[in-house]
Design a protein around this motif. Structure first.
Motif, PDB file in Angstrom:
ATOM      1  N   ASN A  18       0.825  -1.211   0.000  1.00 51.82           N
ATOM      2  CA  ASN A  18       0.000   0.000   0.000  1.00 51.82           C
ATOM      3  C   ASN A  18       0.861   1.263   0.000  1.00 51.82           C
ATOM      4  O   ASN A  18       0.677   2.164   0.819  1.00 51.82           O
ATOM      5  N   ALA A  19       1.792   1.326  -0.943  1.00 50.78           N
ATOM      6  CA  ALA A  19       2.770   2.423  -1.004  1.00 50.78           C
ATOM      7  C   ALA A  19       2.200   3.620  -1.763  1.00 50.78           C
ATOM      8  O   ALA A  19       2.286   3.703  -2.986  1.00 50.78           O
ATOM      9  N   GLY A  20       1.598   4.551  -1.020  1.00 47.98           N
ATOM     10  CA  GLY A  20       1.004   5.721  -1.652  1.00 47.98           C
ATOM     11  C   GLY A  20      -0.250   5.375  -2.437  1.00 47.98           C
ATOM     12  O   GLY A  20      -0.839   4.305  -2.258  1.00 47.98           O
ATOM     13  N   TYR A  21      -0.637   6.298  -3.336  1.00 47.48           N
ATOM     14  CA  TYR A  21      -1.884   6.080  -4.082  1.00 47.48           C
ATOM     15  C   TYR A  21      -1.652   5.817  -5.566  1.00 47.48           C
ATOM     16  O   TYR A  21      -2.489   5.237  -6.232  1.00 47.48           O
ATOM     17  N   THR A  22      -0.500   6.234  -6.072  1.00 46.22           N
ATOM     18  CA  THR A  22      -0.197   6.082  -7.491  1.00 46.22           C
ATOM     19  C   THR A  22       1.160   5.400  -7.663  1.00 46.22           C
ATOM     20  O   THR A  22       1.915   5.237  -6.697  1.00 46.22           O
ATOM     21  N   THR A  23       1.462   5.047  -8.908  1.00 47.68           N
ATOM     22  CA  THR A  23       2.762   4.438  -9.202  1.00 47.68           C
ATOM     23  C   THR A  23       3.900   5.395  -8.843  1.00 47.68           C
ATOM     24  O   THR A  23       4.912   4.979  -8.266  1.00 47.68           O
ATOM     25  N   SER A  24       3.726   6.669  -9.159  1.00 51.74           N
ATOM     26  CA  SER A  24       4.759   7.657  -8.817  1.00 51.74           C
ATOM     27  C   SER A  24       4.979   7.722  -7.305  1.00 51.74           C
ATOM     28  O   SER A  24       6.119   7.787  -6.829  1.00 51.74           O
ATOM     29  N   ASP A  25       3.872   7.685  -6.552  1.00 56.13           N
ATOM     30  CA  ASP A  25       3.983   7.665  -5.083  1.00 56.13           C
ATOM     31  C   ASP A  25       4.798   6.457  -4.637  1.00 56.13           C
ATOM     32  O   ASP A  25       5.670   6.564  -3.762  1.00 56.13           O
ATOM     33  N   GLY A  26       4.505   5.299  -5.221  1.00 60.00           N
ATOM     34  CA  GLY A  26       5.175   4.064  -4.828  1.00 60.00           C
ATOM     35  C   GLY A  26       6.671   4.110  -5.051  1.00 60.00           C
ATOM     36  O   GLY A  26       7.455   3.659  -4.205  1.00 60.00           O
ATOM     37  N   HIS A  27       7.073   4.663  -6.202  1.00 61.10           N
ATOM     38  CA  HIS A  27       8.506   4.794  -6.478  1.00 61.10           C
ATOM     39  C   HIS A  27       9.164   5.748  -5.481  1.00 61.10           C
ATOM     40  O   HIS A  27      10.259   5.479  -4.970  1.00 61.10           O
ATOM     41  N   GLU A  28       8.477   6.850  -5.202  1.00 61.93           N
ATOM     42  CA  GLU A  28       9.039   7.839  -4.269  1.00 61.93           C
ATOM     43  C   GLU A  28       9.174   7.246  -2.869  1.00 61.93           C
ATOM     44  O   GLU A  28      10.211   7.400  -2.211  1.00 61.93           O
ATOM     45  N   ILE A  29       8.142   6.561  -2.403  1.00 58.99           N
ATOM     46  CA  ILE A  29       8.169   5.946  -1.074  1.00 58.99           C
ATOM     47  C   ILE A  29       9.262   4.879  -1.012  1.00 58.99           C
ATOM     48  O   ILE A  29       9.997   4.770  -0.019  1.00 58.99           O
ATOM     49  N   SER A  30       9.387   4.087  -2.069  1.00 54.18           N
ATOM     50  CA  SER A  30      10.421   3.043  -2.095  1.00 54.18           C
ATOM     51  C   SER A  30      11.810   3.648  -1.987  1.00 54.18           C
ATOM     52  O   SER A  30      12.665   3.141  -1.251  1.00 54.18           O
ATOM     53  N   HIS A  31      12.047   4.750  -2.706  1.00 60.09           N
ATOM     54  CA  HIS A  31      13.364   5.389  -2.638  1.00 60.09           C
ATOM     55  C   HIS A  31      13.619   5.988  -1.251  1.00 60.09           C
ATOM     56  O   HIS A  31      14.754   5.957  -0.757  1.00 60.09           O
ATOM     57  N   ASP A  32      12.558   6.511  -0.624  1.00 64.09           N
ATOM     58  CA  ASP A  32      12.703   7.017   0.751  1.00 64.09           C
ATOM     59  C   ASP A  32      13.091   5.885   1.700  1.00 64.09           C
ATOM     60  O   ASP A  32      13.963   6.051   2.569  1.00 64.09           O
ATOM     61  N   LEU A  33      12.423   4.732   1.536  1.00 63.55           N
ATOM     62  CA  LEU A  33      12.738   3.582   2.392  1.00 63.55           C
ATOM     63  C   LEU A  33      14.149   3.064   2.133  1.00 63.55           C
ATOM     64  O   LEU A  33      14.874   2.698   3.070  1.00 63.55           O
ATOM     65  N   LEU A  34      14.556   3.053   0.876  1.00 67.70           N
ATOM     66  CA  LEU A  34      15.907   2.598   0.537  1.00 67.70           C
ATOM     67  C   LEU A  34      16.966   3.486   1.169  1.00 67.70           C
ATOM     68  O   LEU A  34      18.041   3.013   1.554  1.00 67.70           O
ATOM     69  N   SER A  35      16.664   4.770   1.303  1.00 69.35           N
ATOM     70  CA  SER A  35      17.642   5.710   1.866  1.00 69.35           C
ATOM     71  C   SER A  35      17.900   5.440   3.348  1.00 69.35           C
ATOM     72  O   SER A  35      18.885   5.929   3.907  1.00 69.35           O
ATOM     73  N   ASP A  36      17.010   4.659   3.971  1.00 67.77           N
ATOM     74  CA  ASP A  36      17.204   4.304   5.381  1.00 67.77           C
ATOM     75  C   ASP A  36      18.148   3.110   5.554  1.00 67.77           C
ATOM     76  O   ASP A  36      18.454   2.723   6.681  1.00 67.77           O
ATOM     77  N   HIS A  37      18.587   2.524   4.433  1.00 68.42           N
ATOM     78  CA  HIS A  37      19.438   1.332   4.483  1.00 68.42           C
ATOM     79  C   HIS A  37      20.796   1.640   3.832  1.00 68.42           C
ATOM     80  O   HIS A  37      20.882   2.468   2.930  1.00 68.42           O
ATOM     81  N   PRO A  38      21.829   0.950   4.262  1.00 65.80           N
ATOM     82  CA  PRO A  38      23.142   1.137   3.629  1.00 65.80           C
ATOM     83  C   PRO A  38      23.099   0.734   2.157  1.00 65.80           C
ATOM     84  O   PRO A  38      22.351  -0.178   1.771  1.00 65.80           O
ATOM     85  N   ASP A  39      23.885   1.410   1.339  1.00 64.43           N
ATOM     86  CA  ASP A  39      24.012   1.031  -0.067  1.00 64.43           C
ATOM     87  C   ASP A  39      24.439  -0.423  -0.156  1.00 64.43           C
ATOM     88  O   ASP A  39      25.326  -0.868   0.575  1.00 64.43           O
TER      89      ASP A  39
END
Length: 197
Positions: A96-117
């Motif tokens: 349930n990542a946001g409401y649109t595909t763009s939201d989902g990509h943005e939320i995923s990148h935000d979550l990725l930034s919380d983890h080490p490369d």
């Protein structure tokens, strides 16, 4: 002779909100208070506020009653297991990542930034519109990408997700290219109220 019922704007607005209430209740991610707040945000002139607010508890009661006949393991339980495996193997998965595909990509990148490369090489999600379709009509679409965007390695992400979904017992409708999302056409959305939090 009875007069035919003429659909008015008010009918459209009330029906839209009733559909939103149903989606949020049966979607399993919203509490009654969350849904009451949503109603406050979406109310317009002509809305039957009393009926809409009352329908929240009615819909939750319908869902709780229906849950008694649900199988012990539902499709959402199996998807949770698949997502857990993917998360452990380098693909970050979000419900349930946001409401649109763009939201989902943005939320995923935000979550990725919380983890080490290097922790993840890809990600996967479905968003609010996908959830609405799953609740109201059945079937579920999953979006995916490589952490570096639309690169040739993106197909590897999709193929790994496909493999895990099939191991989880799902049948997919996917053309095997990165031009389309993965679709589980027969996904039966049953998300228990007790598993909301």
């Amino acid at each position: 002779m009875n007069q035919p019922h003429i659909l008015t704007l008010d009918d459209d607005v009330n029906q839209y909100l009733l559909d939103q209430i149903k989606t949020h209740v049966w979607g399993g991610f919203s509490s009654p208070n969350d849904i009451q707040e949503m109603i406050s945000d979406l109310l317009e002139d002509g809305c039957d506020e009393k009926r809409l607010r009352k329908s929240v508890n009615i819909e939750f009661q319908k869902k709780l009653y229906a849950e008694e006949s649900w199988p012990k393991i539902t499709d959402i339980d199996r998807l949770n297991s698949v997502f857990k495996t993917l998360n452990e193997n380098g693909i970050l998965c979000s419900h349930n990542a946001g409401y649109t595909t763009s939201d989902g990509h943005e939320i995923s990148h935000d979550l990725l930034s919380d983890h080490p490369d290097g922790d993840f090489f890809g990600y996967c999600f479905y968003h609010g519109q996908d959830l609405e379709c799953a609740v109201l009509r059945g079937g579920l679409y999953l979006a995916y990408d490589h952490v570096n965007g639309d690169v040739p390695e993106k197909i590897k992400v999709a193929l790994i997700i496909q493999k895990e979904l099939e191991k989880g017992g799902f049948t997919l409708d996917w053309d095997g290219t990165t031009n389309t999302r993965l679709c589980i056409p027969n996904f039966d959305w049953k998300h228990r109220t007790s598993s909301q939090r």
